[in-house]
Enzyme design. Structure first.
Site, PDB file in Angstrom:
ATOM      1  N   GLN A 210      -0.415   8.379   1.309  1.00  0.00           N
ATOM      2  CA  GLN A 210      -1.177   7.950   2.248  1.00  0.00           C
ATOM      3  C   GLN A 210      -1.552   9.196   3.371  1.00  0.00           C
ATOM      4  OE1 GLN A 210      -2.892   4.552   4.594  1.00  0.00           O
ATOM      5  NE2 GLN A 210      -3.819   6.769   4.617  1.00  0.00           N
TER       6      GLN A 210
ATOM      7  N   HIS B 163      -3.525  -3.335   0.775  1.00  0.00           N
ATOM      8  CA  HIS B 163      -2.294  -2.423   0.955  1.00  0.00           C
ATOM      9  C   HIS B 163      -1.376  -3.785   2.026  1.00  0.00           C
ATOM     10  CE1 HIS B 163      -4.116   1.689   1.099  1.00  0.00           C
ATOM     11  NE2 HIS B 163      -5.227   0.742   0.475  1.00  0.00           N
TER      12      HIS B 163
ATOM     13  N   GLU C 260     -13.340   8.136   0.450  1.00  0.00           N
ATOM     14  CA  GLU C 260     -14.139   6.842   1.136  1.00  0.00           C
ATOM     15  C   GLU C 260     -13.678   8.176   2.599  1.00  0.00           C
ATOM     16  OE1 GLU C 260     -10.310   4.808   2.770  1.00  0.00           O
ATOM     17  OE2 GLU C 260     -11.487   3.674   3.284  1.00  0.00           O
TER      18      GLU C 260
ATOM     19  N   ASP D 107      -8.606  -5.191   0.094  1.00  0.00           N
ATOM     20  CA  ASP D 107      -8.586  -3.709   0.936  1.00  0.00           C
ATOM     21  C   ASP D 107      -7.492  -4.003   2.133  1.00  0.00           C
ATOM     22  OD1 ASP D 107      -7.780  -1.069   1.180  1.00  0.00           O
ATOM     23  OD2 ASP D 107      -9.782  -0.822   2.407  1.00  0.00           O
TER      24      ASP D 107
ATOM     25  N   HIS E   1      -7.581  -4.453  -4.942  1.00  0.00           N
ATOM     26  CA  HIS E   1      -7.305  -3.148  -3.874  1.00  0.00           C
ATOM     27  C   HIS E   1      -6.679  -3.773  -2.789  1.00  0.00           C
ATOM     28  CE1 HIS E   1      -8.151   1.166  -2.378  1.00  0.00           C
ATOM     29  NE2 HIS E   1      -7.706   0.236  -0.977  1.00  0.00           N
TER      30      HIS E   1
ATOM     31  N   HIS F  22      -7.201   6.515  -4.280  1.00  0.00           N
ATOM     32  CA  HIS F  22      -8.360   6.382  -2.675  1.00  0.00           C
ATOM     33  C   HIS F  22      -9.262   7.714  -3.202  1.00  0.00           C
ATOM     34  CE1 HIS F  22      -6.088   3.590  -1.069  1.00  0.00           C
ATOM     35  NE2 HIS F  22      -6.721   3.445  -0.579  1.00  0.00           N
TER      36      HIS F  22
HETATM   37 FE   FE2 Z   1      -7.796   0.908   0.706  1.00  0.00          FE
END
Ligand code: FE2
Length: 435
Positions: free
Chosen positions: A152, A59, A213, A309, A57, A210
């Protein structure tokens, strides 16, 4: 038999010492002793040799952008999303590619050779998507990079996200993502899980969402994710990332939820470094840790992989591409300190994450891809404790990174001239019992 590369005296995680023979991009021998010559030889000298680290995971479109255009003052997920929204219109294709490639250099030096990166699809230009597709191709000789189409700003909440996510998949993005807890309502979140899973099923793609979260114990989209995985026959191809709400959920509900997740073959990807700094920000004291219930999931047979992440981006102001940092933090936050559990933490940044990504030929057996890392440690626990240096990194049969063993001279009366930080963890009952 001839080899292009031989790794001699390799200590495996199970304690065996072997020689590993490599021809081309494959492991072609793994025996106690190989009596043969090779084009190149690495003497591991009894150090731990592991298949490479795997980050399930990340970005990569945002990495190394820390401070652009400003830093996250509250430290929350929501301000991070806001800040990323400020940066997005300023992005250029070249800048995203450059930052991503620089990060991949770091990753290689850390023995991190497989990464699943989310890429933001809430941009009508699909600039980050095109940039990371280019990066995926550029790094293919040494990094297995999977991309997740990640809306996102919300699959429904952002006006064009739905179309753009589908366009990104059409361009060759590998996995379907989502962010149900960021939709406008719980109902929209639930609907988004359903539609995104249907898109994945239609296209034969995996799902990595996701999910929940948040510190809100009522955020329960993972229940829907498990339901859809089962309904659409996606068992083994679906992952829920973060799942932090589970930290705060009522225990009775979790006792019902965990068997449902296990039954649906849904994997979990906690991100310890980020969860511990982002969650609980609205608490006074006691402050919740926020990470999902890792030992309990493992006890239920749910596959868990630790992810990184973020590195130096709107959500996290540190990071070095070191999956041992991730395992170290995960081990602490989950209180997995027994020798057996510490080994499981190492597995969660290597083979368990590889299984979540569905990597072909992962491992050190004959026939596997010749990807490995030589660590300056005797075993996986020591590797985590020392965040051990990567002495050699081999990708597809080629040495792609190496560093000298750290050798600190001591100048103390009556003490050795060199410091030795090695410590062999004793075999304990909990390992014998598999507890
Ligand atoms: Fe993430």
């Amino acid at each position: 038999m001839t080899f292009d590369l031989l790794v001699r005296n390799a200590r495996l995680a199970d304690g065996r010492t072997v020689d590993i023979g490599i021809a081309g991009d494959r492991i072609t021998a793994c025996e106690r002793t190989i009596a043969a010559e090779a084009g190149e030889t690495i003497d591991a000298a009894g150090s731990l040799v592991s298949p490479p680290f795997v980050d399930p995971h990340f970005h990569m479109d945002a990495t190394l952008s820390f401070g652009q255009p400003r830093v996250n003052r509250s430290g929350t997920l929501l301000e991070g999303i806001e800040l990323w929204g400020e940066l997005k219109p300023l992005l250029t294709h070249e800048a995203v590619v450059d930052r991503a490639l620089a990060y991949c250099d770091w990753a290689v030096s850390m023995g991190l050779l497989a990464i699943r990166s989310h890429v933001d699809t809430c941009d009508d230009r699909l600039l980050a998507v095109d940039a990371l597709l280019e990066v995926r191709e550029k790094v293919a000789p040494y990094i297995d990079l999977q991309l997740v189409a990640f809306p996102q700003d919300g699959f429904y909440r952002s006006a064009t996200a739905r179309d753009n996510t589908i366009r990104a998949l059409d361009r060759g993005v590998d996995v379907v993502g989502g962010i149900p807890h960021f939709e406008r309502t719980m109902a929209d979140g639930r609907r988004s899980v359903t539609e995104l899973c249907e898109i994945a099923a239609d296209r034969g793609l995996p799902v990595d969402m996701h999910c929940d979260e948040t510190d809100d114990p009522m955020s329960r989209h993972v229940e829907q994710l498990a339901f859809e995985a089962q309904r659409l026959g996606l068992q083994g191809r679906v992952a829920g990332s973060h799942l932090t709400s589970m930290h705060s959920m009522e225990n009775y509900y979790v006792s019902k939820l965990l068997p449902l997740i296990a039954e649906a073959g849904v994997s979990a990807i906690p991100n310890p470094l980020i969860n511990i700094v982002i969650q609980g920000r609205h608490d006074t004291y006691p402050k919740r840790r926020g990470m999902t219930r890792v030992p309990e999931m493992l006890d239920h047979g749910i596959r868990v992989g630790f992810g990184q992440d973020c590195v130096l981006d709107p959500w996290y102001s540190l990071g070095t591409a070191d999956m041992l940092d991730v395992a170290f933090m995960g081990l602490h936050v989950a209180q997995m300190t027994s020798p057996h559990d510490m080994r499981r933490c190492f597995d969660m940044v290597t083979k368990e994450s590889a299984a979540i990504l569905g990597l072909e030929g992962y491992g050190l057996d004959v026939g596997c891809k010749a990807n490995l890392v030589v660590l300056d440690a005797g075993d996986p626990i020591e590797a985590i404790r020392l965040r051990a240096d990567r002495l050699f990194v081999v990708a597809n049969g080629r040495i792609v990174a190496r560093c000298a063993r750290r050798d600190t001279a001591l100048a103390l009366p009556g003490r050795p001239a060199r410091v030795d930080r090695r410590f062999k963890t004793p075999q304990t009952n909990d390992e014998e019992n598999g507890a």
